[in-house]
Design a protein around this motif. Structure first.
Motif, short mmCIF file in Angstrom:
data_model
loop_
_atom_site.label_atom_id
_atom_site.label_comp_id
_atom_site.label_asym_id
_atom_site.label_seq_id
_atom_site.Cartn_x
_atom_site.Cartn_y
_atom_site.Cartn_z
N LEU A 14 -3.52 14.89 9.05
CA LEU A 14 -2.66 13.84 8.50
C LEU A 14 -1.27 14.40 8.26
O LEU A 14 -1.13 15.47 7.66
CB LEU A 14 -3.25 13.30 7.19
CG LEU A 14 -2.59 12.08 6.54
CD1 LEU A 14 -3.60 11.35 5.66
CD2 LEU A 14 -1.37 12.44 5.72
N TYR A 15 -0.28 13.67 8.73
CA TYR A 15 1.12 14.00 8.44
C TYR A 15 1.83 12.69 8.17
O TYR A 15 1.84 11.79 9.01
CB TYR A 15 1.75 14.75 9.62
CG TYR A 15 3.19 15.15 9.40
CD1 TYR A 15 3.61 15.67 8.18
CD2 TYR A 15 4.12 15.01 10.42
CE1 TYR A 15 4.92 16.04 7.98
CE2 TYR A 15 5.45 15.39 10.23
CZ TYR A 15 5.84 15.91 9.01
OH TYR A 15 7.15 16.27 8.81
N SER A 16 2.42 12.56 7.00
CA SER A 16 2.93 11.28 6.54
C SER A 16 4.13 10.77 7.33
O SER A 16 4.51 9.61 7.19
CB SER A 16 3.28 11.36 5.05
OG SER A 16 4.16 12.44 4.79
N LYS A 20 1.64 6.51 12.98
CA LYS A 20 0.40 5.99 12.39
C LYS A 20 -0.36 7.16 11.75
O LYS A 20 -1.31 7.70 12.33
CB LYS A 20 -0.45 5.31 13.47
CG LYS A 20 0.19 4.08 14.08
CD LYS A 20 -0.73 3.43 15.11
CE LYS A 20 -0.11 2.18 15.71
NZ LYS A 20 -1.02 1.55 16.71
N PRO A 21 0.02 7.55 10.55
CA PRO A 21 -0.57 8.75 9.93
C PRO A 21 -2.05 8.63 9.61
O PRO A 21 -2.74 9.64 9.50
CB PRO A 21 0.26 8.93 8.65
CG PRO A 21 0.83 7.57 8.38
CD PRO A 21 1.06 6.94 9.71
N LEU A 22 -2.57 7.41 9.48
CA LEU A 22 -3.97 7.21 9.13
C LEU A 22 -4.78 6.69 10.32
O LEU A 22 -5.84 6.09 10.13
CB LEU A 22 -4.09 6.25 7.94
CG LEU A 22 -3.46 6.73 6.63
CD1 LEU A 22 -3.53 5.64 5.56
CD2 LEU A 22 -4.15 8.00 6.13
N ILE A 162 0.02 12.27 -0.58
CA ILE A 162 -0.26 13.30 0.43
C ILE A 162 0.93 13.42 1.37
O ILE A 162 1.44 12.43 1.90
CB ILE A 162 -1.51 12.96 1.24
CG1 ILE A 162 -2.71 12.68 0.32
CG2 ILE A 162 -1.84 14.07 2.23
CD1 ILE A 162 -3.89 12.08 1.04
N ARG A 163 1.36 14.65 1.59
CA ARG A 163 2.40 14.93 2.58
C ARG A 163 1.76 15.39 3.89
O ARG A 163 2.11 14.91 4.95
CB ARG A 163 3.36 15.99 2.06
CG ARG A 163 4.47 16.40 3.02
CD ARG A 163 5.39 15.26 3.36
NE ARG A 163 6.44 15.70 4.28
CZ ARG A 163 7.21 14.87 4.98
NH1 ARG A 163 7.06 13.57 4.86
NH2 ARG A 163 8.14 15.35 5.79
#
Length: 238
Positions: A14-16, A20-22, A162-163
């Motif tokens: 995951l990267y914010s 589409k991070p999720l 979260i980052r």
């Protein structure tokens, strides 16, 4: 998901800042929300997980329950913000005796507990942004006396921002990390006149010292007046 693909030094889940991070995460929300927000301290994109019930508000990777991650790297690193309330996460791993075990971490546990398939341990977060470094191999060895084989699933519960979440082959010195993998630095608010004494985890707060500022200008005008008087006497011969 990653079992049969090359696993380089860093493997990000995951990267914010992603579009589409999720995308590979499953969401569960009840009386809360999961959304991308700009953090007011670092002014960067983050994923915020908020909920009244920690267990019922979470994100899980992979999104398909039938799949597993298959990640061999044993260092899990999470860059998260402490929101001053309950927070937790868990990792499902496979060990050398072919057992699947849950390794759970939270800030509302007071003691570590080891059960046959679940091991829980407390974590203490500092105010603001934190970098959680979880050595899965060491944790598995100390809890069960077995060897870590691979990570199968990661689940992050409310409440946090979260980052980035990533696995790495080893823990790298901060100077060797790419900029986007480093712990978020909170923006410092500094006034050139005076700055309050910083406290651990706080943002520096500026407070203009107007009294000192006015005294400076008063001294300036006095000296300027004296200089003009001297110039006048010189040219008039007084």
């Amino acid at each position: 998901m990653f079992k049969n693909t090359p696993q380089y030094a860093f493997l990000t889940l995951l990267y914010s800042d992603w579009l589409k991070p999720l995308y590979i995460w499953r969401h569960e929300v009840e009386n809360g929300h999961i959304k991308r927000v700009v953090d007011e301290d670092c002014e960067l994109n983050t994923i915020e997980i908020i909920g009244q019930n920690v267990k019922k508000n979470s994100i899980t990777c992979p999104s398909d329950p039938k799949l597993s991650l298959g990640i061999k790297h044993h260092h899990l690193v999470m860059i998260v913000k402490n929101l001053g309330t309950y927070f937790g996460f868990e990792v499902l791993i496979l060990d050398s005796v072919n057992e699947m075990r849950y390794l759970r971490v939270s800030n509302f546990e007071s003691n570590s507990r080891v059960r046959p398939l679940i091991c829980s341990t407390p974590v203490r977060l500092q105010p603001g942004w934190n970098q959680i470094e979880f050595n899965l191999a060491d944790y598995t060895r100390r809890a069960y006396g077995t060897k870590y084989v691979e990570a199968l699933r990661v689940q992050v519960h409310a409440n946090c921002r979260i980052r980035r979440i990533y696995f790495s082959s080893q823990l790298y010195p901060n100077e060797e990390l790419p900029a986007e993998f480093k712990l978020v630095k909170q923006k410092k608010k500094i006034d050139p006149l005076t700055v309050d004494e910083p406290q651990p985890g706080d943002i520096l707060r500026a407070r203009p010292n107007l009294q000192k500022y006015n005294a400076f200008f008063l001294l300036y005008f006095v000296l300027r007046s004296l200089l003009l008087m001297q110039e006048t006497r010189y040219y008039t011969g007084a």
